[in-house]
Design an enzyme around this catalytic site. Structure first.
Site, PDB file in Angstrom:
ATOM      1  N   SER A  34       0.844  -1.196   0.000  1.00  0.00           N
ATOM      2  CA  SER A  34       0.000   0.000   0.000  1.00  0.00           C
ATOM      3  C   SER A  34       0.882   1.249   0.000  1.00  0.00           C
ATOM      4  CB  SER A  34      -0.948   0.012   1.200  1.00  0.00           C
ATOM      5  OG  SER A  34      -0.218  -0.097   2.400  1.00  0.00           O
ATOM      6  N   THR A  35       1.988   1.197   0.699  1.00  0.00           N
ATOM      7  CA  THR A  35       2.957   2.309   0.619  1.00  0.00           C
ATOM      8  C   THR A  35       4.355   1.804   0.262  1.00  0.00           C
ATOM      9  OG1 THR A  35       3.325   2.172   3.006  1.00  0.00           O
ATOM     10  CG2 THR A  35       1.724   3.804   2.270  1.00  0.00           C
ATOM     11  N   GLY A  36       4.569   0.520   0.346  1.00  0.00           N
ATOM     12  CA  GLY A  36       5.882  -0.048   0.012  1.00  0.00           C
ATOM     13  C   GLY A  36       6.006  -0.295  -1.481  1.00  0.00           C
ATOM     14  N   SER A 116       8.538   5.048  17.662  1.00  0.00           N
ATOM     15  CA  SER A 116       8.840   6.384  17.124  1.00  0.00           C
ATOM     16  C   SER A 116       9.082   7.377  18.239  1.00  0.00           C
ATOM     17  CB  SER A 116       7.629   6.843  16.301  1.00  0.00           C
ATOM     18  OG  SER A 116       7.735   8.205  15.993  1.00  0.00           O
ATOM     19  N   TYR A 140      -1.075   9.020  15.605  1.00  0.00           N
ATOM     20  CA  TYR A 140       0.041   8.157  15.200  1.00  0.00           C
ATOM     21  C   TYR A 140       0.902   7.795  16.414  1.00  0.00           C
ATOM     22  CZ  TYR A 140       4.640   6.931  13.377  1.00  0.00           C
ATOM     23  OH  TYR A 140       5.837   6.313  13.150  1.00  0.00           O
ATOM     24  N   LYS A 144       1.631   4.040  18.554  1.00  0.00           N
ATOM     25  CA  LYS A 144       2.945   3.452  18.866  1.00  0.00           C
ATOM     26  C   LYS A 144       3.077   3.219  20.375  1.00  0.00           C
ATOM     27  CE  LYS A 144       4.550   3.253  14.683  1.00  0.00           C
ATOM     28  NZ  LYS A 144       4.879   1.974  14.047  1.00  0.00           N
ATOM     29  N   PHE A 205       9.493  25.585   7.570  1.00  0.00           N
ATOM     30  CA  PHE A 205       8.312  25.754   8.409  1.00  0.00           C
ATOM     31  C   PHE A 205       8.705  26.318   9.775  1.00  0.00           C
ATOM     32  CE2 PHE A 205       6.512  21.860   5.993  1.00  0.00           C
ATOM     33  CZ  PHE A 205       6.047  22.670   4.966  1.00  0.00           C
ATOM     34  N   ARG A 278       4.604  24.510  10.999  1.00  0.00           N
ATOM     35  CA  ARG A 278       3.650  23.456  10.649  1.00  0.00           C
ATOM     36  C   ARG A 278       2.958  23.039  11.953  1.00  0.00           C
ATOM     37  NH1 ARG A 278       6.086  18.221   7.642  1.00  0.00           N
ATOM     38  NH2 ARG A 278       7.027  17.949   9.703  1.00  0.00           N
TER      39      ARG A 278
HETATM   40  N1  UFG Z   1      10.216  20.906   7.361  1.00  0.00           N
HETATM   41  C1  UFG Z   1      10.337  22.082   6.640  1.00  0.00           C
HETATM   42  N2  UFG Z   1       9.956  22.083   5.337  1.00  0.00           N
HETATM   43  C2  UFG Z   1       9.436  20.967   4.711  1.00  0.00           C
HETATM   44  C3  UFG Z   1       9.325  19.768   5.452  1.00  0.00           C
HETATM   45  C4  UFG Z   1       9.723  19.775   6.778  1.00  0.00           C
HETATM   46  O1  UFG Z   1      10.797  23.097   7.161  1.00  0.00           O
HETATM   47  O2  UFG Z   1       9.084  21.048   3.520  1.00  0.00           O
HETATM   48  C5  UFG Z   1      10.667  20.886   8.774  1.00  0.00           C
HETATM   49  C6  UFG Z   1       9.590  20.443   9.740  1.00  0.00           C
HETATM   50  O3  UFG Z   1       8.767  21.512  10.107  1.00  0.00           O
HETATM   51  C7  UFG Z   1      10.423  19.882  10.895  1.00  0.00           C
HETATM   52  C8  UFG Z   1      11.665  19.312  10.201  1.00  0.00           C
HETATM   53  O4  UFG Z   1      11.687  19.935   8.912  1.00  0.00           O
HETATM   54  O5  UFG Z   1      10.820  20.926  11.728  1.00  0.00           O
HETATM   55  C9  UFG Z   1      11.611  17.826  10.042  1.00  0.00           C
HETATM   56  O6  UFG Z   1      10.375  17.464   9.455  1.00  0.00           O
HETATM   57  P1  UFG Z   1      10.049  16.015   8.916  1.00  0.00           P
HETATM   58  O7  UFG Z   1       8.658  16.063   8.337  1.00  0.00           O
HETATM   59  O8  UFG Z   1      11.129  15.540   8.018  1.00  0.00           O
HETATM   60  O9  UFG Z   1      10.073  15.089  10.200  1.00  0.00           O
HETATM   61  P2  UFG Z   1       9.297  15.258  11.599  1.00  0.00           P
HETATM   62  O10 UFG Z   1      10.325  15.638  12.617  1.00  0.00           O
HETATM   63  O11 UFG Z   1       8.114  16.109  11.478  1.00  0.00           O
HETATM   64  O12 UFG Z   1       8.740  13.784  11.805  1.00  0.00           O
HETATM   65  C10 UFG Z   1       9.537  12.761  12.337  1.00  0.00           C
HETATM   66  C11 UFG Z   1       9.113  11.417  11.761  1.00  0.00           C
HETATM   67  C12 UFG Z   1       7.715  11.059  12.218  1.00  0.00           C
HETATM   68  C13 UFG Z   1       7.646  11.147  13.710  1.00  0.00           C
HETATM   69  C14 UFG Z   1       8.069  12.512  14.193  1.00  0.00           C
HETATM   70  C15 UFG Z   1       8.102  12.570  15.689  1.00  0.00           C
HETATM   71  O13 UFG Z   1       9.154  11.434  10.364  1.00  0.00           O
HETATM   72  O14 UFG Z   1       7.389   9.743  11.820  1.00  0.00           O
HETATM   73  O15 UFG Z   1       9.393  12.783  13.724  1.00  0.00           O
HETATM   74  O16 UFG Z   1       7.656  13.832  16.093  1.00  0.00           O
HETATM   75  F1  UFG Z   1       6.366  10.932  14.125  1.00  0.00           F
END
Ligand code: UFG
Length: 327
Positions: A34-36, A116, A140, A144, A205, A278
């Protein structure tokens, strides 16, 4: 060892399966795709296509003696989980419970579980250790944390031996295996796509976080290091109980630092506008990795920011369509 890897066609699951094969394990992959991606499953692994909730397929995958299971298969988008919580609880808890029942039927007692950093929520500490209370802030993360509780109780009641690995920010690539999500929400792949001209709008963000440069800080850990930790976790299973371990480097990097490393490895100038935060993003998430080192002898070897960015950028340059082009 003969190991069943659920979700072995996904990002971390496929890299881990490849590492297990390199170490001489006999690998079976169960994935519903489904996502893999089917292309991410090594030819040497036996492949079972189907859902973990499907008794017939999971029984078939466990048939003939499996020594341990690594359970990656999961829905894993935080934002999505907020929009459709019931679906997340249903799928993630449902698959974990089905798997545990199937393991019982097949008398398999060893399990490595993909947890996580999301189980910690938004802790206001410099470095997160595993004794911090679990306080997820989205469905989510709740799934976990709840599965960890189930594993603890199963260990007590039925002698399960389990390790829960709490990933911080997985990233990087391993040879032909890389990160291909749709939609892609993660920082590093989005950044690579932007540098390659495949994603126009890229923004940082949040610029008003209480951090040194105002952007959010995360603990980026190379997927090859994560794979090595899973292989090491298999070796310590045996005694009943649940051990929860952080997988992170202990060092934080801000979004702006990641941008600088990306510009360096790609040789491209990079100017990204700062947008609003975000929703739901914590300012800082950095792991203590002391317990993983003590239990597994695990030390990250590929998680320098520049190495991560170099590997991720190379993969996105070589496979601009991700796995799409190959299928
Ligand atoms: N970010 C940006 N621009 C983008 C995408 C992300 O600035 O286009 C920033 C986000 O705001 C965040 C950082 O980059 O500050 C990292 O973001 P990610 O989406 O790469 O990862 P997250 O830290 O949000 O998420 C990760 C894991 C999740 C887990 C979470 C725990 O991917 O599975 O940490 O809080 F749930």
């Amino acid at each position: 060892m003969r190991v069943l890897v659920t979700g072995g066609a996904g990002y971390i699951g496929s890299v881990t399966s490849a590492e297990l094969l390199r170490r001489g394990h006999d690998v079976r992959v169960l994935d519903d795709l489904s996502t893999g991606h089917r292309e991410a499953v090594a030819a040497e692994a036996a492949f079972f296509e189907g859902r973990v909730q499907d008794r017939e397929v999971v029984d078939a995958a466990l048939e003939g003696g499996v020594d341990a299971v690594i359970h990656f298969a999961s829905l894993s988008l935080v934002g999505d989980s907020v929009r459709q919580p019931r679906h997340y609880f249903h799928e993630n808890l449902g698959s974990a419970l089905s798997l545990l029942s199937a393991m019982d039927r097949a008398r398999v007692r060893r399990l490595v579980f993909s947890s996580s950093a999301a189980v910690y929520g938004q802790p206001e500490v410099e470095v997160i250790d595993e004794d911090l209370p679990l306080a997820p802030v989205n469905p989510y993360g709740h799934t976990k944390a709840m599965i960890e509780t189930i594993l603890q109780e199963e260990a007590r009641a039925r002698g399960l031996s389990a390790v829960a690995l709490r990933y911080f920010n997985a990233c990087g690539a391993d040879g032909r295996l890389g990160e291909d999500h749709s939609p892609e929400t993660h920082l590093i792949p989005r950044l690579c796509q932007h540098l390659l001209g495949r994603l126009e709008d890229f923004e940082v963000f949040g610029s008003d976080y209480p951090t040194a440069d105002g952007s959010a800080v995360r603990d980026y850990v190379h997927v090859k290091d994560l794979a090595a930790a899973h292989a090491a976790a298999l070796e310590v299973l045996g005694d009943p109980g649940l051990v929860a371990l952080n997988l992170g480097t202990g060092r934080g990097a801000s979004v702006l630092e990641v941008l600088r490393a990306a510009a360096e490895v790609s040789g491209t100038e990079l100017r990204a506008p700062a947008g609003p935060r975000r929703p739901g993003d914590p300012p800082r998430l950095v792991a203590s990795r002391a317990r993983a080192e003590a239990h597994l002898g695990w030390v990250p070897r590929h998680s320098e920011l520049v190495t991560i960015l170099r590997d991720a950028f190379r993969w996105h340059r070589e496979y601009p369509e991700g796995y799409g082009a190959a299928s």
